[in-house]
Design an enzyme around this catalytic site. Structure first.
Site, PDB file in Angstrom:
ATOM      1  N   TYR A 117       0.834  -1.213   0.000  1.00 57.78           N
ATOM      2  CA  TYR A 117       0.000   0.000   0.000  1.00 57.78           C
ATOM      3  C   TYR A 117       0.863   1.255   0.000  1.00 57.78           C
ATOM      4  CZ  TYR A 117      -3.344   3.544   1.242  1.00 57.78           C
ATOM      5  OH  TYR A 117      -4.120   4.673   1.219  1.00 57.78           O
ATOM      6  N   TRP A 119       1.026   5.675  -1.694  1.00 58.89           N
ATOM      7  CA  TRP A 119       0.681   6.625  -2.758  1.00 58.89           C
ATOM      8  C   TRP A 119       1.789   6.777  -3.790  1.00 58.89           C
ATOM      9  CZ3 TRP A 119      -2.904  11.199  -2.969  1.00 58.89           C
ATOM     10  CH2 TRP A 119      -4.123  10.917  -2.343  1.00 58.89           C
TER      11      TRP A 119
HETATM   12  P1  PGD Z   1       3.429   8.208   1.767  1.00 58.09           P
HETATM   13  O1  PGD Z   1       4.131   9.113   2.713  1.00 58.09           O
HETATM   14  O2  PGD Z   1       2.706   8.828   0.602  1.00 58.09           O
HETATM   15  O3  PGD Z   1       2.407   7.417   2.667  1.00 58.09           O
HETATM   16  O4  PGD Z   1       0.388   6.248   3.510  1.00 58.09           O
HETATM   17  P2  PGD Z   1       1.506   6.125   2.363  1.00 58.09           P
HETATM   18  O5  PGD Z   1       2.329   4.916   2.636  1.00 58.09           O
HETATM   19  O6  PGD Z   1       0.913   6.262   1.009  1.00 58.09           O
HETATM   20  O7  PGD Z   1       4.443   7.070   1.274  1.00 58.09           O
HETATM   21  C1  PGD Z   1       4.808   6.871  -0.039  1.00 58.09           C
HETATM   22  C2  PGD Z   1       6.268   6.404  -0.110  1.00 58.09           C
HETATM   23  O8  PGD Z   1       6.534   6.121  -1.482  1.00 58.09           O
HETATM   24  C3  PGD Z   1       7.272   7.446   0.319  1.00 58.09           C
HETATM   25  O9  PGD Z   1       8.207   6.902   1.230  1.00 58.09           O
HETATM   26  C4  PGD Z   1       7.961   7.875  -0.991  1.00 58.09           C
HETATM   27  O10 PGD Z   1       9.303   8.254  -0.832  1.00 58.09           O
HETATM   28  C5  PGD Z   1       7.830   6.623  -1.828  1.00 58.09           C
HETATM   29  N1  PGD Z   1       7.839   6.851  -3.281  1.00 58.09           N
HETATM   30  C6  PGD Z   1       7.362   7.909  -3.964  1.00 58.09           C
HETATM   31  N2  PGD Z   1       7.529   7.714  -5.289  1.00 58.09           N
HETATM   32  C7  PGD Z   1       8.124   6.502  -5.447  1.00 58.09           C
HETATM   33  C8  PGD Z   1       8.527   5.724  -6.585  1.00 58.09           C
HETATM   34  O11 PGD Z   1       8.342   6.098  -7.718  1.00 58.09           O
HETATM   35  N3  PGD Z   1       9.075   4.508  -6.349  1.00 58.09           N
HETATM   36  C9  PGD Z   1       9.261   4.034  -5.099  1.00 58.09           C
HETATM   37  N4  PGD Z   1       9.784   2.827  -4.969  1.00 58.09           N
HETATM   38  N5  PGD Z   1       8.894   4.746  -3.994  1.00 58.09           N
HETATM   39  C10 PGD Z   1       8.323   5.954  -4.171  1.00 58.09           C
HETATM   40  C11 PGD Z   1      -0.628   7.217   3.475  1.00 58.09           C
HETATM   41  C12 PGD Z   1      -1.785   6.764   4.400  1.00 58.09           C
HETATM   42  O12 PGD Z   1      -1.492   7.077   5.774  1.00 58.09           O
HETATM   43  C13 PGD Z   1      -3.079   7.370   4.030  1.00 58.09           C
HETATM   44  S1  PGD Z   1      -3.520   7.418   2.359  1.00 58.09           S
HETATM   45  C14 PGD Z   1      -3.981   7.788   4.956  1.00 58.09           C
HETATM   46  S2  PGD Z   1      -5.406   8.612   4.486  1.00 58.09           S
HETATM   47  C15 PGD Z   1      -3.852   7.498   6.394  1.00 58.09           C
HETATM   48  N6  PGD Z   1      -4.038   8.665   7.197  1.00 58.09           N
HETATM   49  C16 PGD Z   1      -3.787   8.596   8.516  1.00 58.09           C
HETATM   50  C17 PGD Z   1      -4.451   9.410   9.531  1.00 58.09           C
HETATM   51  O13 PGD Z   1      -5.305  10.249   9.221  1.00 58.09           O
HETATM   52  N7  PGD Z   1      -4.097   9.235  10.810  1.00 58.09           N
HETATM   53  C18 PGD Z   1      -3.181   8.339  11.200  1.00 58.09           C
HETATM   54  N8  PGD Z   1      -2.868   8.225  12.500  1.00 58.09           N
HETATM   55  N9  PGD Z   1      -2.549   7.562  10.280  1.00 58.09           N
HETATM   56  C19 PGD Z   1      -2.812   7.647   8.967  1.00 58.09           C
HETATM   57  N10 PGD Z   1      -2.154   6.827   8.061  1.00 58.09           N
HETATM   58  C20 PGD Z   1      -2.580   6.691   6.670  1.00 58.09           C
END
Ligand code: PGD
Length: 777
Positions: A117, A119
């Site tokens: 999972y 983004w």
């Molecule tokens: P990101 O920080 O977007 O978080 O969780 P998610 O895991 O999506 O992580 C994406 C990672 O992908 C980053 O480390 C980035 O460096 C890496 N990345 C970006 N581009 C690339 C690429 O091209 N290749 C590779 N290999 N890596 C890449 C998000 C999630 O957190 C979401 S959607 C929600 S809505 C939730 N919200 C909450 C909340 O409201 N409250 C709490 N307590 N916790 C939450 N967690 C959830």
């Protein structure tokens, strides 16, 4: 197009940029309100947190694969690409990957968790999660997947059960235009925080929510924002702000519903024609079934909003063209299914749904592209192949899956069994950001034989991996930017030379596929450029069929954003309203289910109800932990991404996250602005900087998610994240056995001024520090 500046896209906006050792970024000129998150991009290309060598964990290298609680504490050996790929391929082969998979019967992928999972980044070809899935389907015949999202699981599951696929289709309703032009009263449960609307998966070229709200306000539309945090709604003239105790919206809604029922204001004609089960629900409202009428006074005692105000808003809603918006935030909590279901029921009782600008929406305050019209042409997406394993977990059950192999659990009215996982493969996500109860996640990550992670930066997730492959960032590769409901296809040409030592996810998987003998399956003999040309063709052909003259792929990539036509066909919900018999919902009754027999048969309440639990201010646990922590989405970044960027860092103090609390709570704690607070409960703790703010109701404290997890054993306090990541204290219990969604938004905590030594915040490049990366001898 400005000379030298070339288009590109991120989840939080389209922009133009050029690079001459420094990245210069300017927002897309057709975006009415570009997001400040764009400012973070300049820090991305050569950031010291970037990874530039494959790394292999020493304990894994020396002792071989297997469960190991040194993950997160071990050091790493730097390796050349060929050697690291050989090593990874050998391990994947040991676990069953290869060209000769059984045609039927058990597949090795049944022991691989590849849900991965996250983004990742905006381009549609280099979409890391699609790449992992395609690779695991090619190499293992499939993998254990995930369903739903961390954003919306409880809400998505309940609406799927009682509203059918309408949820998906309702995202295709042009709500923003309707609100701007027609809505007279917008009741926003969870508010409509514009910071949440900065981003949309795949890109968001035009931020239209703010201008639409202001257009509605100029027309005289009234707003009711229901959130314990006042600034969850724009500063507009006609806003009434109700601040209930967090997690009690369903009681407030029931109080409103009671008034509608009791005063004969519920629209019986709508309820009869479009819904089922109202009579049973009415027995609950009046107390005929449980002895407790859900009067506004009853609701007020739970939610702490005055009973008269609850009744007044219910009555006002019947006199105005009313839109009920329920945000994702409400359901990222214990029993988060209930307020979403109840919001739908409330809108049904008002009965105005068939009118433009009235009715019900879910996620309008949560995702940037919700409420925009759908597109009339298909978008490019990478085919992921076929997953023949067919097993999955609800996305937020990751710790349970790893800690409880073969254990049973309930999800969506079924009893299911967890797989026995030996390999975890993650790319483009950061579970040590997004999951709850991070100490428990650490125990879970100690269990598999092997964990492989791709990321461009050294996150806490890479810190718990056995093999780390450094990935490029989207600025370093060609791609196509596209997102549901976004009216532009955005060329994303390479702007920055790739960091020496990093590779595209596609190239990493292609190299592994060659070693495993499955290259034909994974690459189909195509380069990245071949794939992108092919994916673009689908959209190009559809445009041509409509009589447009879209450019060739090469001209598109070298050129400017391509406007896409929007569809004007009636939405699914409009079709249902026009002809409920001819276009029924895909629920058992074909209607909105106010009472659901299948939910009742599975042992749950068959209609929306208020359920007491142990993570709200009225519970017994609040005596031990008297503050409700709201851990919500950040303003200056997307999740944990580019946390080192300008907009994100500007909101911290000395690199540490800020915790807001009511000034009277601050004085009761003896805290003043800038003091270091310790926020804790039995799961762990974090440090944050105090910021008294009247925007919060009493006993509510708020911190955004996304600070990079840096646990330190503090004397007298135990494991404490010194950067302020709230997921060290949140609970990873699912919303309920119905949806099993992430419930991390609301948590009970204790707060104190930290009297001990204050360790400095840990910089991003120190999360996976150079000091533990050893050159192979
Ligand atoms: P990101 O920080 O977007 O978080 O969780 P998610 O895991 O999506 O992580 C994406 C990672 O992908 C980053 O480390 C980035 O460096 C890496 N990345 C970006 N581009 C690339 C690429 O091209 N290749 C590779 N290999 N890596 C890449 C998000 C999630 O957190 C979401 S959607 C929600 S809505 C939730 N919200 C909450 C909340 O409201 N409250 C709490 N307590 N916790 C939450 N967690 C959830």
């Amino acid at each position: 197009m400005t000379k030298d500046l070339r288009p590109h896209s991120a989840h939080w906006g389209t922009f133009r940029a050029c690079y001459d050792g420094t990245l210069k970024v300017t927002p897309f000129e057709l975006d009415p309100e570009p997001s400040e998150i764009l400012e973070n991009l300049t820090a991305a290309p050569r950031n010291p947190a970037r990874l530039d060598r494959p790394l292999v964990r020493r304990g894994w290298l020396e002792n071989g694969p297997g469960p190991d609680d040194r993950r997160g504490r071990d050091d790493y050996v730097e390796m050349g690409w060929d050697e690291a790929l050989d090593l990874a391929a050998r391990e994947l082969r040991r676990l069953g990957a290869g060209p000769d998979l059984p045609k039927s019967g058990p597949l090795p992928g049944a022991h691989v968790f590849g849900g991965s999972y996250g983004w990742s980044s905006a381009g549609r070809f280099h979409h890391a999660q699609s790449q992992v899935h395609r690779f695991l389907n090619s190499a293992f015949g499939g993998y254990v997947a995930h369903v739903d999202t961390y954003s919306s699981a409880a809400g998505a599951v309940i609406l799927d059960l009682v509203w059918g696929n309408t949820l998906k289709m309702s995202r295709q309703t042009p709500f923003w235009q309707e609100i701007a032009e027609e809505t007279e009263l917008l009741v926003a449960f969870g508010g409509l925080p514009l910071r949440n609307l900065a981003a949309s998966p795949g890109g968001n070229s035009q931020h239209i929510a703010g201008p639409s709200l202001r257009q509605a306000a100029d027309r005289g539309c009234e707003f009711v924002s229901i959130s314990p945090i006042f600034d969850d709604f724009e500063a507009l003239p006609q806003v009434t702000r109700l601040a209930p105790r967090p997690g009690t919206d369903v009681a407030l809604m029931l109080g409103m519903a009671y008034v509608l029922h009791d005063e004969g204001l519920a629209d019986r004609a709508y309820l009869d024609r479009y819904t089922t089960g109202y009579a049973t629900f009415a027995d609950y409202l009046t107390g005929a079934s449980d002895g407790q009428p859900k009067t506004p006074a009853w609701a007020a005692a739970i939610c702490d909003v005055p009973a008269e105000q609850i009744a007044e808003i219910a009555r006002l809603a019947t006199r105005k063209r009313t839109h009920i918006a329920v945000s994702y935030a409400l359901q990222r909590a214990r029993h988060g299914e209930q307020p979403v279901w109840m919001g739908l029921v409330l809108a049904a009782m008002l009965g105005q749904y068939p009118l433009r600008g009235a009715g019900f929406s879910y996620s309008l305050g949560s995702i940037g592209n919700t409420g925009k019209p759908p597109l009339a042409v298909p978008l490019p997406t990478l085919p992921q192949g076929t997953n023949r394993v067919g097993d999955y977990i609800p996305v937020a059950r990751i710790s349970e899956l790893l800690l409880n192999p073969k254990g049973t659990y309930q999800y969506k009215l079924e009893t299911r069994r967890y797989a026995d996982i030996r390999l975890v493969y993650w790319a483009g996500g950061n579970p040590f950001h997004h999951h709850q109860d991070l100490s428990r996640l650490r125990q879970a990550f100690a269990r598999p034989d092997t964990i492989i992670v791709h990321d461009s930066v050294g996150t806490a997730t890479t810190r718990h991996a056995d093999i780390i492959f450094p990935a490029t960032i989207s600025l370093e590769r060609d791609d196509i930017g596209a997102a549901g409901n976004d009216p532009f296809l955005v060329p994303m040409p390479q702007l920055v030379p790739p960091l020496d030592g990093a590779r595209d996810d596609y190239d990493i998987f292609a190299a592994l596929a060659v070693r495993l003998g499955v290259a034909d399956h994974y690459t189909e003999g195509r380069s990245s450029a071949d794939w992108q040309r092919d994916l673009y063709e689908r959209t190009r052909e559809a445009l041509e069929t409509r009589g447009d003259t879209p450019p060739s792929f090469d001209n598109f990539l070298a050129g400017d954003v391509l406007p896409l036509p929007v569809s004007d066909s009636p939405s699914r919900i409009a079709q249902f309203h026009a002809d409920p018999e001819g276009a029924p919902l895909d629920t058992p009754s074909g209607r909105i289910e106010i009472f659901s027999q299948r939910i009742a048969d599975a042992g749950f309440a068959g209609h929306p109800v208020w359920i007491d639990h142990d993570e709200w201010l009225g519970s017994d646990r609040a005596k031990a932990h008297p503050f409700q922590l709201v851990a919500n989405q950040p303003r200056g970044r997307l999740h944990s991404q580019l946390d080192f960027g300008k907009a994100s860092m500007a909101r911290k103090v000395d690199g540490r996250e800020v915790l807001r609390l009511h000034p009277e709570d601050a004085s009761a704690l003896g805290a003043k602005a800038g003091d270091i607070l310790r926020v804790w409960n039995e799961r762990g703790g974090f440090l944050a900087v105090a910021q008294p703010d009247t925007a919060l109701r009493r006993h509510v404290v708020q911190i955004p998610t996304g600070a990079w997890y840096a646990p330190v054993d503090l004397p007298g306090a135990g494991l404490t994240c010194v950067n302020g990541n709230p997921n060290i204290v949140t609970s990873d219990a699912g919303s309920s056995a119905i949806g099993q969604g992430c419930a991390g938004q609301l948590t009970l905590v204790s707060v104190e001024v930290w009297a001990g030594d204050v360790p400095p915040a840990v910089s991003h490049h120190e999360i996976l520090p150079k000091s533990i990366r050893n050159l192979q001898t």
